[in-house]
Structure formats: C-alpha cells, structure tokens
Enzyme design. Structure first.
Site, PDB file in Angstrom:
ATOM      1  N   GLU A 213       0.821  -1.205   0.000  1.00 22.97           N
ATOM      2  CA  GLU A 213       0.000   0.000   0.000  1.00 22.97           C
ATOM      3  C   GLU A 213       0.862   1.265   0.000  1.00 22.97           C
ATOM      4  OE1 GLU A 213      -4.202  -0.696   1.953  1.00 22.97           O
ATOM      5  OE2 GLU A 213      -3.054   0.683   3.186  1.00 22.97           O
ATOM      6  N   HIS A 234       7.717 -26.843  -0.512  1.00 23.10           N
ATOM      7  CA  HIS A 234       7.073 -28.006  -1.138  1.00 23.10           C
ATOM      8  C   HIS A 234       5.941 -27.581  -2.063  1.00 23.10           C
ATOM      9  CE1 HIS A 234       9.224 -30.907   1.475  1.00 23.10           C
ATOM     10  NE2 HIS A 234       9.318 -29.814   2.224  1.00 23.10           N
ATOM     11  N   LYS A 348     -13.949   0.529  -4.174  1.00 23.08           N
ATOM     12  CA  LYS A 348     -15.052   0.879  -3.257  1.00 23.08           C
ATOM     13  C   LYS A 348     -16.131   1.655  -4.018  1.00 23.08           C
ATOM     14  CE  LYS A 348     -12.318   1.191   0.949  1.00 23.08           C
ATOM     15  NZ  LYS A 348     -11.749   2.117   1.904  1.00 23.08           N
TER      16      LYS A 348
END
Ligand code: PA5
Length: 371
Positions: A213, A234, A348
């Site tokens: 951010e 793995h 948003k």
C-alpha cells in the site's frame, strides 16, 4: 476484535507470532481472554458461524476503524452488537464495547458518542498500516495477554538505533531500503518475504500490506509476496528456484526458538533418521534455511537476511519499527508518497455503485450498463 487492513493485520501479526508457545496456536491459557476476529472479509458463512459460536459465550467487542465507515467491519459490528444487546440489553452491552477510531469524525465516532462506548483515538497523522503501535494494536494485543510494554520498548530501541545512525551502512532500515531499490532497478520487481516459523505467517501478511500500500502507486513499486518455509518449499520452491527471475528474497531468521526438541535415536531406524539423532528440530530447520538460501542465490535469486534473536514482544516490536521506517525510506527512494493510498478507493466506488449506496446514483446507472 472487528477491523480490516491496517485496523486488523498488525494485531493479528503480533498475536499469532507471540502464540508460538501455545498449541493449538491462539488457544488461551485457562481463564484468559481468547481474541477472535471479525470484519476482515465479507464471508457470510464465517460471520454466521462466529455468531453461533458466540451465542453461549461471554464476550466483548473491540471495534476498530479509522474512517469509521469501512463496509466490512461496519457489517460485522452491526451483527455482533445486535447479539450482545440481545444477550445483555443495550445499556450493559454498551459497557462491553470499545471503539477505536478518529478523534472527531466518522460513523463509528458518532455511534460511540451516542451509545456511550469507551473509545480510543487513532492519531490523525498515522495511516492504518502504520498504526499497530497505537491503540489500534496495543489494546487488542494487551487484551490477548501479550506484553505491550515490551513491544513498545523494542520499538523504542529500534527508533533510537535508526535515528542515531545516519550512515546507510550503519542504519539497518536505510540499508534494507537501499538494497531493495537497487535490486528493483535491476529488474527484480517482486520481493518475497520468507520466514521459517509459521507463527510469522501473519507478520508477512502485515508486511505485505505495509509495503504494497505504501509503494504500489504511480505505476511503480516492488510487488510484496510472502512464503512460509519449509512448508512452501514443497509448493513454491520449484518456481523460486527455477522460474522466471523477476524477484529477490528477504529471509527473516529467528536465531533461537523458545523450546528445544531433540530428535531421538530409534533402534530400528527404518526411516534412516538416526544420523540426526541428538540434533534439535531447530538445527534441521536452520540447515534447511542455509541450504535453501545458497540454492536460491545459485539460482539467481538475490537473498537478503534479517536476523532477530528470538520471537518475543521486544523483538517483534523492534521488527515492526524497523519495517515501518524502512518502508518510508524505500518509498521516498522510489519517489512515491509512502503514506497515502489513493488506489484503494476505486474498487469501493464500484462496490458502492453496485450496492446502490445513496449518493452513488450516477455511478450505479453507469456501472450497471457495463455488467
Ligand atoms: O491502511 C489503510 O489505510 C487501510 O488498509 C485501512 O486500514 C483499511 O481500509 C481499514 O480502514 P478503516 O480503519 O478506516 O476502517
């Protein structure tokens, strides 16, 4: 605890890191408080199950939102508040709710004032992702039973160390910031933060938000990724060793575990492990780390290493401050503002338009045509 992003990840990072001594992780000692999280996503099954689980429990709510208007925590808070009020009545429930929010504005502040909730202030000049050492993190971390005084002492030690040393080579935060930007300028556009302790997995999540951010803007920024080894060796090990080489790795090494577990001798030795008998599991983990670093460096993955003596409140506090300062320096080297986050508003706007939020009428019309 209700919160998301910077109002959630720091607390979770610290609490998970410091729960290493307990099994299963986060299971409290008898009579202590168990911290559970809500409002950090919109999964209704999770919220449904949490509400059902809390039905027969005594609980309090810490609700954290700097803006006081974030959708995820607001929805979770509405449900949890209703449950608490149904169990205790509105007046008593109000004594079990603590709000952490802006000093003067936002819906949470309005609600806290109207209902008489105890509240703490998120300082205006501290962005969410830098806020774990304010009440945002300190209150829930303390409630979970961890020593916040030591956490702050560790951070203060690091603050002094970094302020005293203005030469890059003597200043670990500046050193790290400079190195990662040199690597970025050479085409290493992703940084993988790796730890060999699963208790640090959420610390890596916190770090991802901090750097992602802060730096990902103006078309620039190192993409922050994370792995927990040896588990992810793995799964992601193949790619890191052999894949497209646009990344470097930073490894958090913890010098000393809290417990030592010695591998026992076995008379039959059918799995051929007796060559390790008498050695600790920590030693095996360390050799895995050394071997992996060398293999990755041989595979053209530059490795940086950050060493902490142990996972304790003090050293986690130091590490938090170290990364916060490094992030700020790194952002300025990159020539971006490490303290704003203009990009998080875009989704948003679309979400509010799709949800038909009052005030978004024009956007709603426009976005519906695109669906
Ligand atoms: O760091 C940030 O700014 C964000 O991640 C916010 O912390 C997150 O969106 C939650 O915001 P708020 O605390 O206003 O509810």
């Amino acid at each position: 605890m209700i919160g998301i992003g910077g109002s959630y990840l720091g607390t979770r990072a610290v609490c998970e890191a410091l729960s290493t001594g307990q099994f299963p992780a986060n299971e409290p000692e008898k009579n202590s408080v168990r911290l559970v999280y809500a409002g950090h996503h919109l999964d209704q099954d999770y919220l449904h199950n949490l509400l059902a689980w809390l039905e027969n429990k005594s609980f309090s709510i810490i609700v954290i939102s700097k803006s006081g208007t974030t959708t995820e925590p607001a929805i979770a808070f509405r449900f949890l508040r209703e449950l608490l009020e149904r169990k205790l009545g509105r007046k008593l429930a109000a004594k079990r709710i603590i709000g952490i929010t802006d000093a003067s504005k936002g819906a949470l502040k309005t609600l806290a004032d109207a209902e008489g909730y105890k509240s703490y202030v998120i300082p205006d000049d501290v962005g969410g992702r830098y806020s774990v050492l304010t009440p945002v993190g300190l209150l829930p971390i303390a409630v979970a039973g961890h020593n916040i005084r030591e956490l702050l002492q560790g951070a203060a030690y690091m603050a002094d160390l970094l302020k005293q040393n203005d030469q890059i080579k003597d200043n670990p935060a500046a050193h790290y910031a400079v190195l990662r930007n040199i690597l970025y300028s050479k085409g290493k556009t992703t940084e993988i933060l790796a730890a060999y302790n699963p208790s640090l997995t959420y610390f890596i999540e916190w770090w991802k938000q901090l750097f992602g951010e802060s730096e990902g803007k103006d078309g620039k920024g190192i993409f922050p990724a994370g792995v927990t080894f040896t588990t992810d060796l793995h799964s992601m090990g193949q790619y890191i060793q052999d894949g497209h080489k646009n990344f470097f790795e930073t490894v958090i090494t913890v010098r000393k575990g809290r417990n030592e577990l010695i591998i026992p001798e076995d008379a039959n030795d059918l799995e051929g492990l007796n060559y390790l008998a008498g050695k600790s599991v920590g030693f095996v983990n360390e050799m895995a780390s050394r071997g992996t670093m060398l293999a990755h460096v041989d595979g053209d993955v530059p490795n940086l290493e950050i060493i902490i003596p142990e996972i304790s409140p003090y050293h986690i506090g130091s590490l938090i401050y170290f990364f916060e300062m490094a992030c700020a320096i790194s952002g300025y080297i990159l020539d971006v503002n490490p303290f704003d986050q203009p990009g998080v508003e875009d989704y948003k706007r679309n979400m509010f338009a799709l949800l038909g939020k009052p005030g978004f009428e024009d956007e709603t019309k426009a976005i519906k045509k695109r669906l």
